[in-house]
Design a protein around this motif. Structure first.
Motif, PDB file in Angstrom:
ATOM      1  N   PRO B  97     -87.128 -93.804 -51.752  1.00  0.00           N
ATOM      2  CA  PRO B  97     -86.058 -93.075 -51.067  1.00  0.00           C
ATOM      3  C   PRO B  97     -86.366 -91.588 -51.048  1.00  0.00           C
ATOM      4  CG  PRO B  97     -85.401 -93.525 -53.319  1.00  0.00           C
ATOM      5  CD  PRO B  97     -86.714 -94.232 -53.102  1.00  0.00           C
ATOM      6  N   SER B  98     -85.925 -90.902 -50.002  1.00  0.00           N
ATOM      7  CA  SER B  98     -86.112 -89.458 -49.993  1.00  0.00           C
ATOM      8  C   SER B  98     -85.140 -88.801 -49.012  1.00  0.00           C
ATOM      9  CB  SER B  98     -87.558 -89.100 -49.671  1.00  0.00           C
ATOM     10  OG  SER B  98     -87.849 -87.806 -50.169  1.00  0.00           O
ATOM     11  N   ASN B 139     -86.383 -85.987 -54.211  1.00  0.00           N
ATOM     12  CA  ASN B 139     -84.945 -86.127 -54.068  1.00  0.00           C
ATOM     13  C   ASN B 139     -84.709 -87.475 -53.418  1.00  0.00           C
ATOM     14  OD1 ASN B 139     -82.241 -85.903 -53.328  1.00  0.00           O
ATOM     15  ND2 ASN B 139     -82.650 -84.507 -51.621  1.00  0.00           N
ATOM     16  N   PRO B 140     -83.984 -88.406 -54.025  1.00  0.00           N
ATOM     17  CA  PRO B 140     -82.965 -88.231 -55.066  1.00  0.00           C
ATOM     18  C   PRO B 140     -83.367 -88.670 -56.473  1.00  0.00           C
ATOM     19  CG  PRO B 140     -82.653 -90.339 -53.999  1.00  0.00           C
ATOM     20  CD  PRO B 140     -83.898 -89.734 -53.397  1.00  0.00           C
ATOM     21  N   ASP B 141     -84.560 -89.235 -56.670  1.00  0.00           N
ATOM     22  CA  ASP B 141     -84.803 -89.925 -57.948  1.00  0.00           C
ATOM     23  C   ASP B 141     -85.631 -89.124 -58.938  1.00  0.00           C
ATOM     24  OD1 ASP B 141     -87.225 -90.027 -56.725  1.00  0.00           O
ATOM     25  OD2 ASP B 141     -87.430 -92.217 -56.733  1.00  0.00           O
ATOM     26  N   GLY B 142     -86.137 -87.935 -58.530  1.00  0.00           N
ATOM     27  CA  GLY B 142     -86.944 -87.136 -59.448  1.00  0.00           C
ATOM     28  C   GLY B 142     -88.356 -87.674 -59.646  1.00  0.00           C
ATOM     29  N   HIS B 143     -88.774 -88.621 -58.805  1.00  0.00           N
ATOM     30  CA  HIS B 143     -90.148 -89.119 -58.886  1.00  0.00           C
ATOM     31  C   HIS B 143     -91.125 -87.952 -58.737  1.00  0.00           C
ATOM     32  CE1 HIS B 143     -93.595 -91.843 -58.368  1.00  0.00           C
ATOM     33  NE2 HIS B 143     -93.987 -91.001 -57.426  1.00  0.00           N
ATOM     34  N   VAL B 163     -97.373 -83.237 -45.853  1.00  0.00           N
ATOM     35  CA  VAL B 163     -96.249 -82.306 -45.993  1.00  0.00           C
ATOM     36  C   VAL B 163     -95.691 -82.490 -47.405  1.00  0.00           C
ATOM     37  CG1 VAL B 163     -93.995 -81.581 -45.117  1.00  0.00           C
ATOM     38  CG2 VAL B 163     -95.694 -82.597 -43.556  1.00  0.00           C
ATOM     39  N   VAL B 164     -95.794 -81.450 -48.212  1.00  0.00           N
ATOM     40  CA  VAL B 164     -95.276 -81.540 -49.578  1.00  0.00           C
ATOM     41  C   VAL B 164     -94.043 -80.639 -49.689  1.00  0.00           C
ATOM     42  CG1 VAL B 164     -95.788 -81.297 -52.026  1.00  0.00           C
ATOM     43  CG2 VAL B 164     -97.604 -81.995 -50.435  1.00  0.00           C
ATOM     44  N   ASP B 165     -92.909 -81.284 -49.835  1.00  0.00           N
ATOM     45  CA  ASP B 165     -91.633 -80.565 -49.931  1.00  0.00           C
ATOM     46  C   ASP B 165     -91.372 -80.249 -51.409  1.00  0.00           C
ATOM     47  OD1 ASP B 165     -89.023 -79.704 -49.979  1.00  0.00           O
ATOM     48  OD2 ASP B 165     -88.153 -81.595 -49.269  1.00  0.00           O
ATOM     49  N   GLU B 166     -91.490 -78.967 -51.740  1.00  0.00           N
ATOM     50  CA  GLU B 166     -91.281 -78.543 -53.131  1.00  0.00           C
ATOM     51  C   GLU B 166     -89.918 -77.863 -53.317  1.00  0.00           C
ATOM     52  OE1 GLU B 166     -95.985 -77.949 -54.425  1.00  0.00           O
ATOM     53  OE2 GLU B 166     -94.754 -76.152 -54.111  1.00  0.00           O
ATOM     54  N   ALA B 167     -88.935 -78.318 -52.559  1.00  0.00           N
ATOM     55  CA  ALA B 167     -87.599 -77.685 -52.613  1.00  0.00           C
ATOM     56  C   ALA B 167     -87.033 -77.666 -54.032  1.00  0.00           C
ATOM     57  CB  ALA B 167     -86.641 -78.418 -51.678  1.00  0.00           C
ATOM     58  N   TYR B 168     -87.368 -78.689 -54.828  1.00  0.00           N
ATOM     59  CA  TYR B 168     -86.747 -78.815 -56.154  1.00  0.00           C
ATOM     60  C   TYR B 168     -87.715 -78.552 -57.296  1.00  0.00           C
ATOM     61  CZ  TYR B 168     -83.046 -80.693 -53.357  1.00  0.00           C
ATOM     62  OH  TYR B 168     -82.071 -80.824 -52.408  1.00  0.00           O
ATOM     63  N   ILE B 169     -88.819 -77.888 -56.989  1.00  0.00           N
ATOM     64  CA  ILE B 169     -89.863 -77.713 -58.000  1.00  0.00           C
ATOM     65  C   ILE B 169     -89.364 -76.929 -59.211  1.00  0.00           C
ATOM     66  CG2 ILE B 169     -90.854 -75.579 -57.004  1.00  0.00           C
ATOM     67  CD1 ILE B 169     -93.644 -76.932 -57.606  1.00  0.00           C
ATOM     68  N   GLU B 170     -88.351 -76.093 -59.008  1.00  0.00           N
ATOM     69  CA  GLU B 170     -87.845 -75.308 -60.131  1.00  0.00           C
ATOM     70  C   GLU B 170     -86.927 -76.118 -61.046  1.00  0.00           C
ATOM     71  OE1 GLU B 170     -87.050 -72.993 -57.044  1.00  0.00           O
ATOM     72  OE2 GLU B 170     -88.236 -71.239 -57.615  1.00  0.00           O
ATOM     73  N   PHE B 171     -86.634 -77.354 -60.673  1.00  0.00           N
ATOM     74  CA  PHE B 171     -85.672 -78.149 -61.425  1.00  0.00           C
ATOM     75  C   PHE B 171     -86.332 -79.187 -62.329  1.00  0.00           C
ATOM     76  CE2 PHE B 171     -82.085 -77.238 -58.164  1.00  0.00           C
ATOM     77  CZ  PHE B 171     -82.031 -75.933 -58.632  1.00  0.00           C
ATOM     78  N   CYS B 277     -85.725 -84.409 -64.638  1.00  0.00           N
ATOM     79  CA  CYS B 277     -85.218 -83.455 -63.656  1.00  0.00           C
ATOM     80  C   CYS B 277     -83.753 -83.136 -63.944  1.00  0.00           C
ATOM     81  CB  CYS B 277     -85.280 -84.054 -62.250  1.00  0.00           C
ATOM     82  SG  CYS B 277     -86.898 -83.985 -61.519  1.00  0.00           S
ATOM     83  N   THR B 278     -83.240 -82.180 -63.205  1.00  0.00           N
ATOM     84  CA  THR B 278     -81.826 -81.830 -63.352  1.00  0.00           C
ATOM     85  C   THR B 278     -80.937 -82.713 -62.470  1.00  0.00           C
ATOM     86  OG1 THR B 278     -81.988 -80.178 -61.626  1.00  0.00           O
ATOM     87  CG2 THR B 278     -82.359 -79.424 -63.896  1.00  0.00           C
ATOM     88  N   PHE B 279     -81.558 -83.635 -61.726  1.00  0.00           N
ATOM     89  CA  PHE B 279     -80.764 -84.602 -60.952  1.00  0.00           C
ATOM     90  C   PHE B 279     -81.397 -85.970 -61.140  1.00  0.00           C
ATOM     91  CE2 PHE B 279     -83.880 -82.510 -58.231  1.00  0.00           C
ATOM     92  CZ  PHE B 279     -84.576 -83.577 -57.710  1.00  0.00           C
TER      93      PHE B 279
END
Lengths: 347, 347
Positions: B97-98, B139-143, B163-171, B277-279
């Motif tokens: 999932p993503s 997102n959503p599983d923190g994989h 395409v590497v989406d690093e939107a949550y890399i700080e989390f 992760c934080t989520f």
């Protein structure tokens, strides 16, 4: 077009004292509005509504339209790209000279394109086209399409869709909106900007008004969250205050515009294309607009819009958006001073 | 997808006391940053730079990249739509999932689409695809996709773009960025969000990092002014302060996340898909996520993300983004209270 628009003041880091390059209202933001926006910054900690739903409903109510007649957009520009995308691969005719983003949006989405002078476009064989792009009043020259003429072509060419960009409708007294006709004409799409009259182009806010059928089709092409939370808050404020900006004196601005047009027209080497708008074109004879723009920036700290990149205009056109009387006097003095009266060339 | 994302708090007009539905940092905006944004509202009276040029250069300097390696975007979302547009009509594979917008952007631009579970996607026959979409951490599983594994496929499949989406890399502490590799790999595009760590999703700000060749191609699809002046000012502030948010305590948040995951996992009828992760995702057994979401809103004023509309997840998944300890305690209590220990159903 990413470069070459007006209001490129960000490129000149503090060198500009007077900015005539943007058609945005020159007055300051009203105090209460400014305060409201400051207070709203706390709300940017949440996502905005993906479709700016609350503002959409306010707009529909204001114009007495059925639900589903509006899309709020990231400036009017997102509106043009959405419309061009919905009609991808179709044929468009654009009245020129006009705002470059119609052409760019159409090209990006594979339209076949034709152009016609604004004064002739409504007399063309419009049944040949899927889309007709009209700006009313037209940017950059203030050309006006009478509503009666637009209604005539809406009736005459029911298979052709007319995009009427009313971004500058508040900057003249001579244009009536065609928004009241969207329910009657499924071939009419109206685009509005909310940033011109309130001097908030930095926030990016516009909207589309059309029949619910067209709006539903356009929404299929829209990405979520394109309009930021502060722009939504600004738009809500504007509509909750009946679109009245207490700092907006259009009568004065039109008076100043007429005065400035008359005064510039007296300068040898410059012809003014007169109109009843707060912005207008001037045409140089002995020097190009590019040369004049540079001279005005460097010697006077004055920014104008080099209009030579508008399709249909020569390298001698400049667009002027009227400013305060004191700024207008600066421009008038600078233009008179830097043109040689005999040759029309730069001194 | 215009509806069905998290942080749909705007729909619940003041009924939400604790919001676990958005992966954005839960801490308040730093005071100095808030003050800075308030001061910047005066700048919204001018157009923003059409391409957010000043911020673009700051980002390139920060990462030590050549000029022309970055595009600033209206949230990460505009980045996904730009990339999908550049590759229109091509083939994409998405790890699921993503985030739903990869699929929506690809569909809008006529991609042929395949999906593969995140844990298997890098082992697929990726040479069949023009584009591979990876979210890291996911997102959503923190994989997590280890950087070494990404480099392996970048080398192995040079004709496929990743395409590497690093939107949550700080989390998380477990993901290293692939930004340092964009100059070496012309088949790598990195997407970042600037709104998560600074809690400003309402402003809409993200960016793309890639080789200058890819960036130049993407710019051909970009409309001007998509990023508003306040977002640009926020981004400049962030990079001028070396991306340090003094209110951002990731260590504490990860500690709280681990604690919350452990505690929820003890509730009968809920399985936690643990991560660093934080989520994270929780999976219900006796009640659907939709039913649970409504109960949590109505009885407790708690908003969670019903994750059942993520492709690849069943109707029993909820995504939780860790909040403050006191809010986490509210959620834990609510979940324990409203699930019948014997049946796993709602009480």
């Amino acid at each position: 077009m990413l470069d070459g628009h007006g209001d490129n003041i960000h490129q000149y880091h503090g060198r500009i004292k007077a900015n005539f390059s943007s058609n945005v209202w020159y007055g300051a933001m009203p105090d209460a509005f400014y305060q409201h926006l400051q207070d709203q910054i706390t709300n940017t900690t949440n996502y905005p509504s993906p479709t700016a739903e609350s503002l959409t409903v306010l707009i529909e109510q204001y114009y007495n339209l059925e639900l589903g007649s509006c899309i709020v957009t990231n400036g009017a520009t997102e509106a043009f790209y959405l419309i061009a995308h919905l009609f991808q691969g179709k044929s468009s005719i654009i009245g020129i000279p006009s705002f470059a983003e119609y052409e760019d949006a159409c090209s990006l989405h594979g339209h076949s394109l034709e152009f016609e002078a604004t004064k002739n476009v409504l007399d063309s064989a419009l049944d040949k086209f899927d889309l007709v792009w009209l700006c009313n009043p037209n940017n950059p020259d203030g050309h006006i399409y009478p509503v009666a003429d637009i209604l005539l072509v809406l009736n005459r060419f029911p298979s052709t869709t007319f995009v009427v960009d009313e971004a500058y409708i508040e900057f003249t007294h001579d244009v009536d909106s065609v928004i009241p006709y969207v329910q009657e004409y499924p071939n009419l799409i109206v685009v509005r900007s909310m940033t011109k009259k309130y001097s908030i182009p930095g926030l990016r806010l516009g909207y589309i008004i059309a029949s619910p059928q067209i709006i539903a089709s356009l929404l299929r092409y829209k990405m979520p969250w394109s309009v930021n939370a502060l722009a939504i808050a600004a738009g809500e404020y504007v509509f909750q205050n009946n679109r009245v900006n207490p700092s907006f004196y259009i009568k004065d601005a039109l008076f100043n515009s007429a005065q400035l047009q008359g005064s510039i027209d007296k300068i040898p080497g410059i012809a003014v294309h007169k109109n009843n708008c707060t912005f207008f074109l001037i045409e140089l004879s002995g020097t190009t607009s590019a040369e004049m723009q540079i001279r005005l920036i460097e010697k006077y700290g004055i920014l104008v819009r080099d209009a030579s990149n508008f399709r249909g205009l020569s390298p001698y056109f400049i667009r002027i958006a009227v400013q305060s009387q004191s700024d207008n006097a600066l421009l008038l003095n600078a233009l008179a001073e830097c043109i040689n009266a005999a040759s029309g060339r730069l001194c």
